[in-house]
Design a protein around this motif. Structure first.
Motif, PDB file in Angstrom:
ATOM      1  N   ASN A 174     104.663  12.211  77.385  1.00  0.00           N
ATOM      2  CA  ASN A 174     103.222  11.915  77.357  1.00  0.00           C
ATOM      3  C   ASN A 174     102.380  13.167  77.101  1.00  0.00           C
ATOM      4  O   ASN A 174     101.183  13.076  76.838  1.00  0.00           O
ATOM      5  N   GLU A 175     103.057  14.321  77.140  1.00  0.00           N
ATOM      6  CA  GLU A 175     102.317  15.583  77.028  1.00  0.00           C
ATOM      7  C   GLU A 175     101.956  15.921  75.576  1.00  0.00           C
ATOM      8  O   GLU A 175     100.959  16.583  75.308  1.00  0.00           O
ATOM      9  N   ILE A 176     102.771  15.478  74.622  1.00  0.00           N
ATOM     10  CA  ILE A 176     102.537  15.820  73.213  1.00  0.00           C
ATOM     11  C   ILE A 176     102.388  14.546  72.388  1.00  0.00           C
ATOM     12  O   ILE A 176     103.211  13.634  72.494  1.00  0.00           O
ATOM     13  N   ASP A 177     101.334  14.491  71.568  1.00  0.00           N
ATOM     14  CA  ASP A 177     101.182  13.331  70.671  1.00  0.00           C
ATOM     15  C   ASP A 177     101.478  13.758  69.223  1.00  0.00           C
ATOM     16  O   ASP A 177     101.730  14.928  68.936  1.00  0.00           O
ATOM     17  N   GLU A 178     101.413  12.812  68.298  1.00  0.00           N
ATOM     18  CA  GLU A 178     101.820  13.063  66.908  1.00  0.00           C
ATOM     19  C   GLU A 178     100.859  13.948  66.127  1.00  0.00           C
ATOM     20  O   GLU A 178     101.162  14.340  65.001  1.00  0.00           O
ATOM     21  N   THR A 179      99.713  14.237  66.704  1.00  0.00           N
ATOM     22  CA  THR A 179      98.768  15.148  66.031  1.00  0.00           C
ATOM     23  C   THR A 179      99.117  16.610  66.297  1.00  0.00           C
ATOM     24  O   THR A 179      98.567  17.516  65.678  1.00  0.00           O
ATOM     25  N   ASN A 180     100.045  16.805  67.213  1.00  0.00           N
ATOM     26  CA  ASN A 180     100.463  18.169  67.570  1.00  0.00           C
ATOM     27  C   ASN A 180     101.146  18.848  66.377  1.00  0.00           C
ATOM     28  O   ASN A 180     101.911  18.213  65.642  1.00  0.00           O
ATOM     29  N   PRO A 181     100.856  20.145  66.147  1.00  0.00           N
ATOM     30  CA  PRO A 181     101.458  20.896  65.033  1.00  0.00           C
ATOM     31  C   PRO A 181     102.989  20.875  65.012  1.00  0.00           C
ATOM     32  O   PRO A 181     103.605  21.003  63.960  1.00  0.00           O
ATOM     33  N   VAL A 182     103.585  20.691  66.199  1.00  0.00           N
ATOM     34  CA  VAL A 182     105.051  20.641  66.283  1.00  0.00           C
ATOM     35  C   VAL A 182     105.584  19.472  65.467  1.00  0.00           C
ATOM     36  O   VAL A 182     106.573  19.599  64.722  1.00  0.00           O
ATOM     37  N   PHE A 183     104.906  18.295  65.579  1.00  0.00           N
ATOM     38  CA  PHE A 183     105.310  17.122  64.811  1.00  0.00           C
ATOM     39  C   PHE A 183     105.191  17.373  63.312  1.00  0.00           C
ATOM     40  O   PHE A 183     106.058  16.987  62.531  1.00  0.00           O
ATOM     41  N   LYS A 184     104.105  18.013  62.932  1.00  0.00           N
ATOM     42  CA  LYS A 184     103.880  18.310  61.519  1.00  0.00           C
ATOM     43  C   LYS A 184     104.960  19.250  60.969  1.00  0.00           C
ATOM     44  O   LYS A 184     105.428  19.111  59.834  1.00  0.00           O
ATOM     45  N   LEU A 185     105.346  20.214  61.806  1.00  0.00           N
ATOM     46  CA  LEU A 185     106.379  21.163  61.420  1.00  0.00           C
ATOM     47  C   LEU A 185     107.728  20.453  61.232  1.00  0.00           C
ATOM     48  O   LEU A 185     108.458  20.710  60.262  1.00  0.00           O
ATOM     49  N   ILE A 186     108.033  19.539  62.155  1.00  0.00           N
ATOM     50  CA  ILE A 186     109.280  18.777  62.064  1.00  0.00           C
ATOM     51  C   ILE A 186     109.281  17.908  60.803  1.00  0.00           C
ATOM     52  O   ILE A 186     110.258  17.866  60.053  1.00  0.00           O
ATOM     53  N   GLU A 187     108.168  17.216  60.564  1.00  0.00           N
ATOM     54  CA  GLU A 187     108.043  16.347  59.375  1.00  0.00           C
ATOM     55  C   GLU A 187     108.186  17.155  58.089  1.00  0.00           C
ATOM     56  O   GLU A 187     108.832  16.718  57.134  1.00  0.00           O
ATOM     57  N   LYS A 188     107.579  18.334  58.091  1.00  0.00           N
ATOM     58  CA  LYS A 188     107.639  19.185  56.909  1.00  0.00           C
ATOM     59  C   LYS A 188     109.080  19.591  56.605  1.00  0.00           C
ATOM     60  O   LYS A 188     109.510  19.608  55.446  1.00  0.00           O
TER      61      LYS A 188
END
Length: 208
Positions: free
Chosen positions: A104-118
Motif C-alpha cells: 500500500n506504500e507505493i502506487d503505479e505513479t511511483n518512478p520505480v514502476f516507470k523504471l521497471i516498465e522501461k
C-alpha cells in the motif's frame, strides 16, 4: 672338295646377320617392355597421388565442417544464454512489480514502476537477442519476410522466439505480456500465415 653350305662364308654372314637381327628384336622387345612397365609405374603413382589428394580434400572438408559445427554450437550456446538471461531478468522485474503492487506504500505513479516498465519494454533486449539470433540462425528473418511480406516487426520477433521452440510461458516475459496473450498471438499469427488446422505453428516456423 667344297665345304658344306652351312660352313661357307655366306652361311657365316647369314648367321651373323640373323644373330644381329635377333639381338635387335630382343632389344626392341625389352625396350617396349620396360617402357610399358615405366608407364605402368607412372600411372600407379598418379593414381596414388590422386587418392592422396582426394583423402586430403576430404580431411580439409571434415575439418572445415567440424569448425563450422563448433562455431554454430558456440553461437547457439550464446543465443541460449542471452535468451534465458533476458527471460530470467524480465521474470524477476515482473515479480518485483507484482510485489510492489501488493504493498500500500507505493502506487503505479511511483518512478520505480516507470523504471521497471522501461526495462521490461526496452528495445535493447530485442537488439541484443536479434544479433545473437542472426549469428546462430542466419537469414531466417529475411526468409520469413520474403515468404510472408505482410509480417510486421512484432510478428517477426514472435517468429524468432517460436524458432527457438520456446514455450508460451518462456515467451511471455520476453514480450512482457501474459501467457494468455502469447496464446492469442499464436492464434493471430496462424491466421496471418494461412496455416491449415493440422499444421503445427512451431513446426512450420522451424521448416522455414
Amino acid at each position: 672338295m667344297n665345304p658344306p653350305f652351312f660352313l661357307t662364308t655366306i652361311a657365316f654372314v647369314i648367321y651373323i646377320l640373323a644373330f644381329l637381327l635377333l639381338g635387335f628384336f630382343v632389344h626392341k622387345l625389352y625396350k617396349k617392355y620396360y617402357k610399358k612397365q615405366h608407364q605402368k609405374i607412372i600411372k600407379e603413382n598418379l593414381r596414388q597421388l590422386e587418392i592422396q589428394k582426394i583423402q586430403a580434400d576430404k580431411e580439409v572438408i571434415r575439418l572445415r565442417n567440424e569448425k563450422l559445427s563448433q562455431e554454430i554450437e558456440a553461437k547457439n550456446r550464446e543465443l541460449a544464454i542471452s535468451t534465458m538471461s533476458i527471460i530470467k531478468r524480465n521474470e524477476f522485474l515482473r515479480s518485483i512489480k507484482k510485489e510492489l503492487k501488493n504493498t500500500n506504500e507505493i502506487d503505479e505513479t511511483n518512478p520505480v514502476f516507470k523504471l521497471i516498465e522501461k526495462n521490461l519494454n526496452s528495445t535493447k533486449d530485442w537488439d541484443f537477442f536479434r544479433e545473437a539470433f542472426n549469428n546462430a540462425d542466419k537469414d531466417f528473418l529475411k526468409r520469413a519476410k520474403k515468404l510472408h511480406p505482410d509480417l510486421t516487426h512484432n510478428n517477426l520477433k514472435f517468429c524468432a522466439y517460436l524458432r527457438l521452440n520456446l514455450s508460451s510461458k518462456e515467451i511471455a516475459p520476453l514480450l512482457n505480456i501474459s501467457v494468455k496473450s502469447v496464446e492469442i498471438r499464436r492464434y493471430r499469427l496462424r491466421k496471418k500465415l494461412n496455416l491449415p488446422h493440422e499444421t503445427n505453428l512451431t513446426d512450420y516456423i522451424l521448416s522455414i
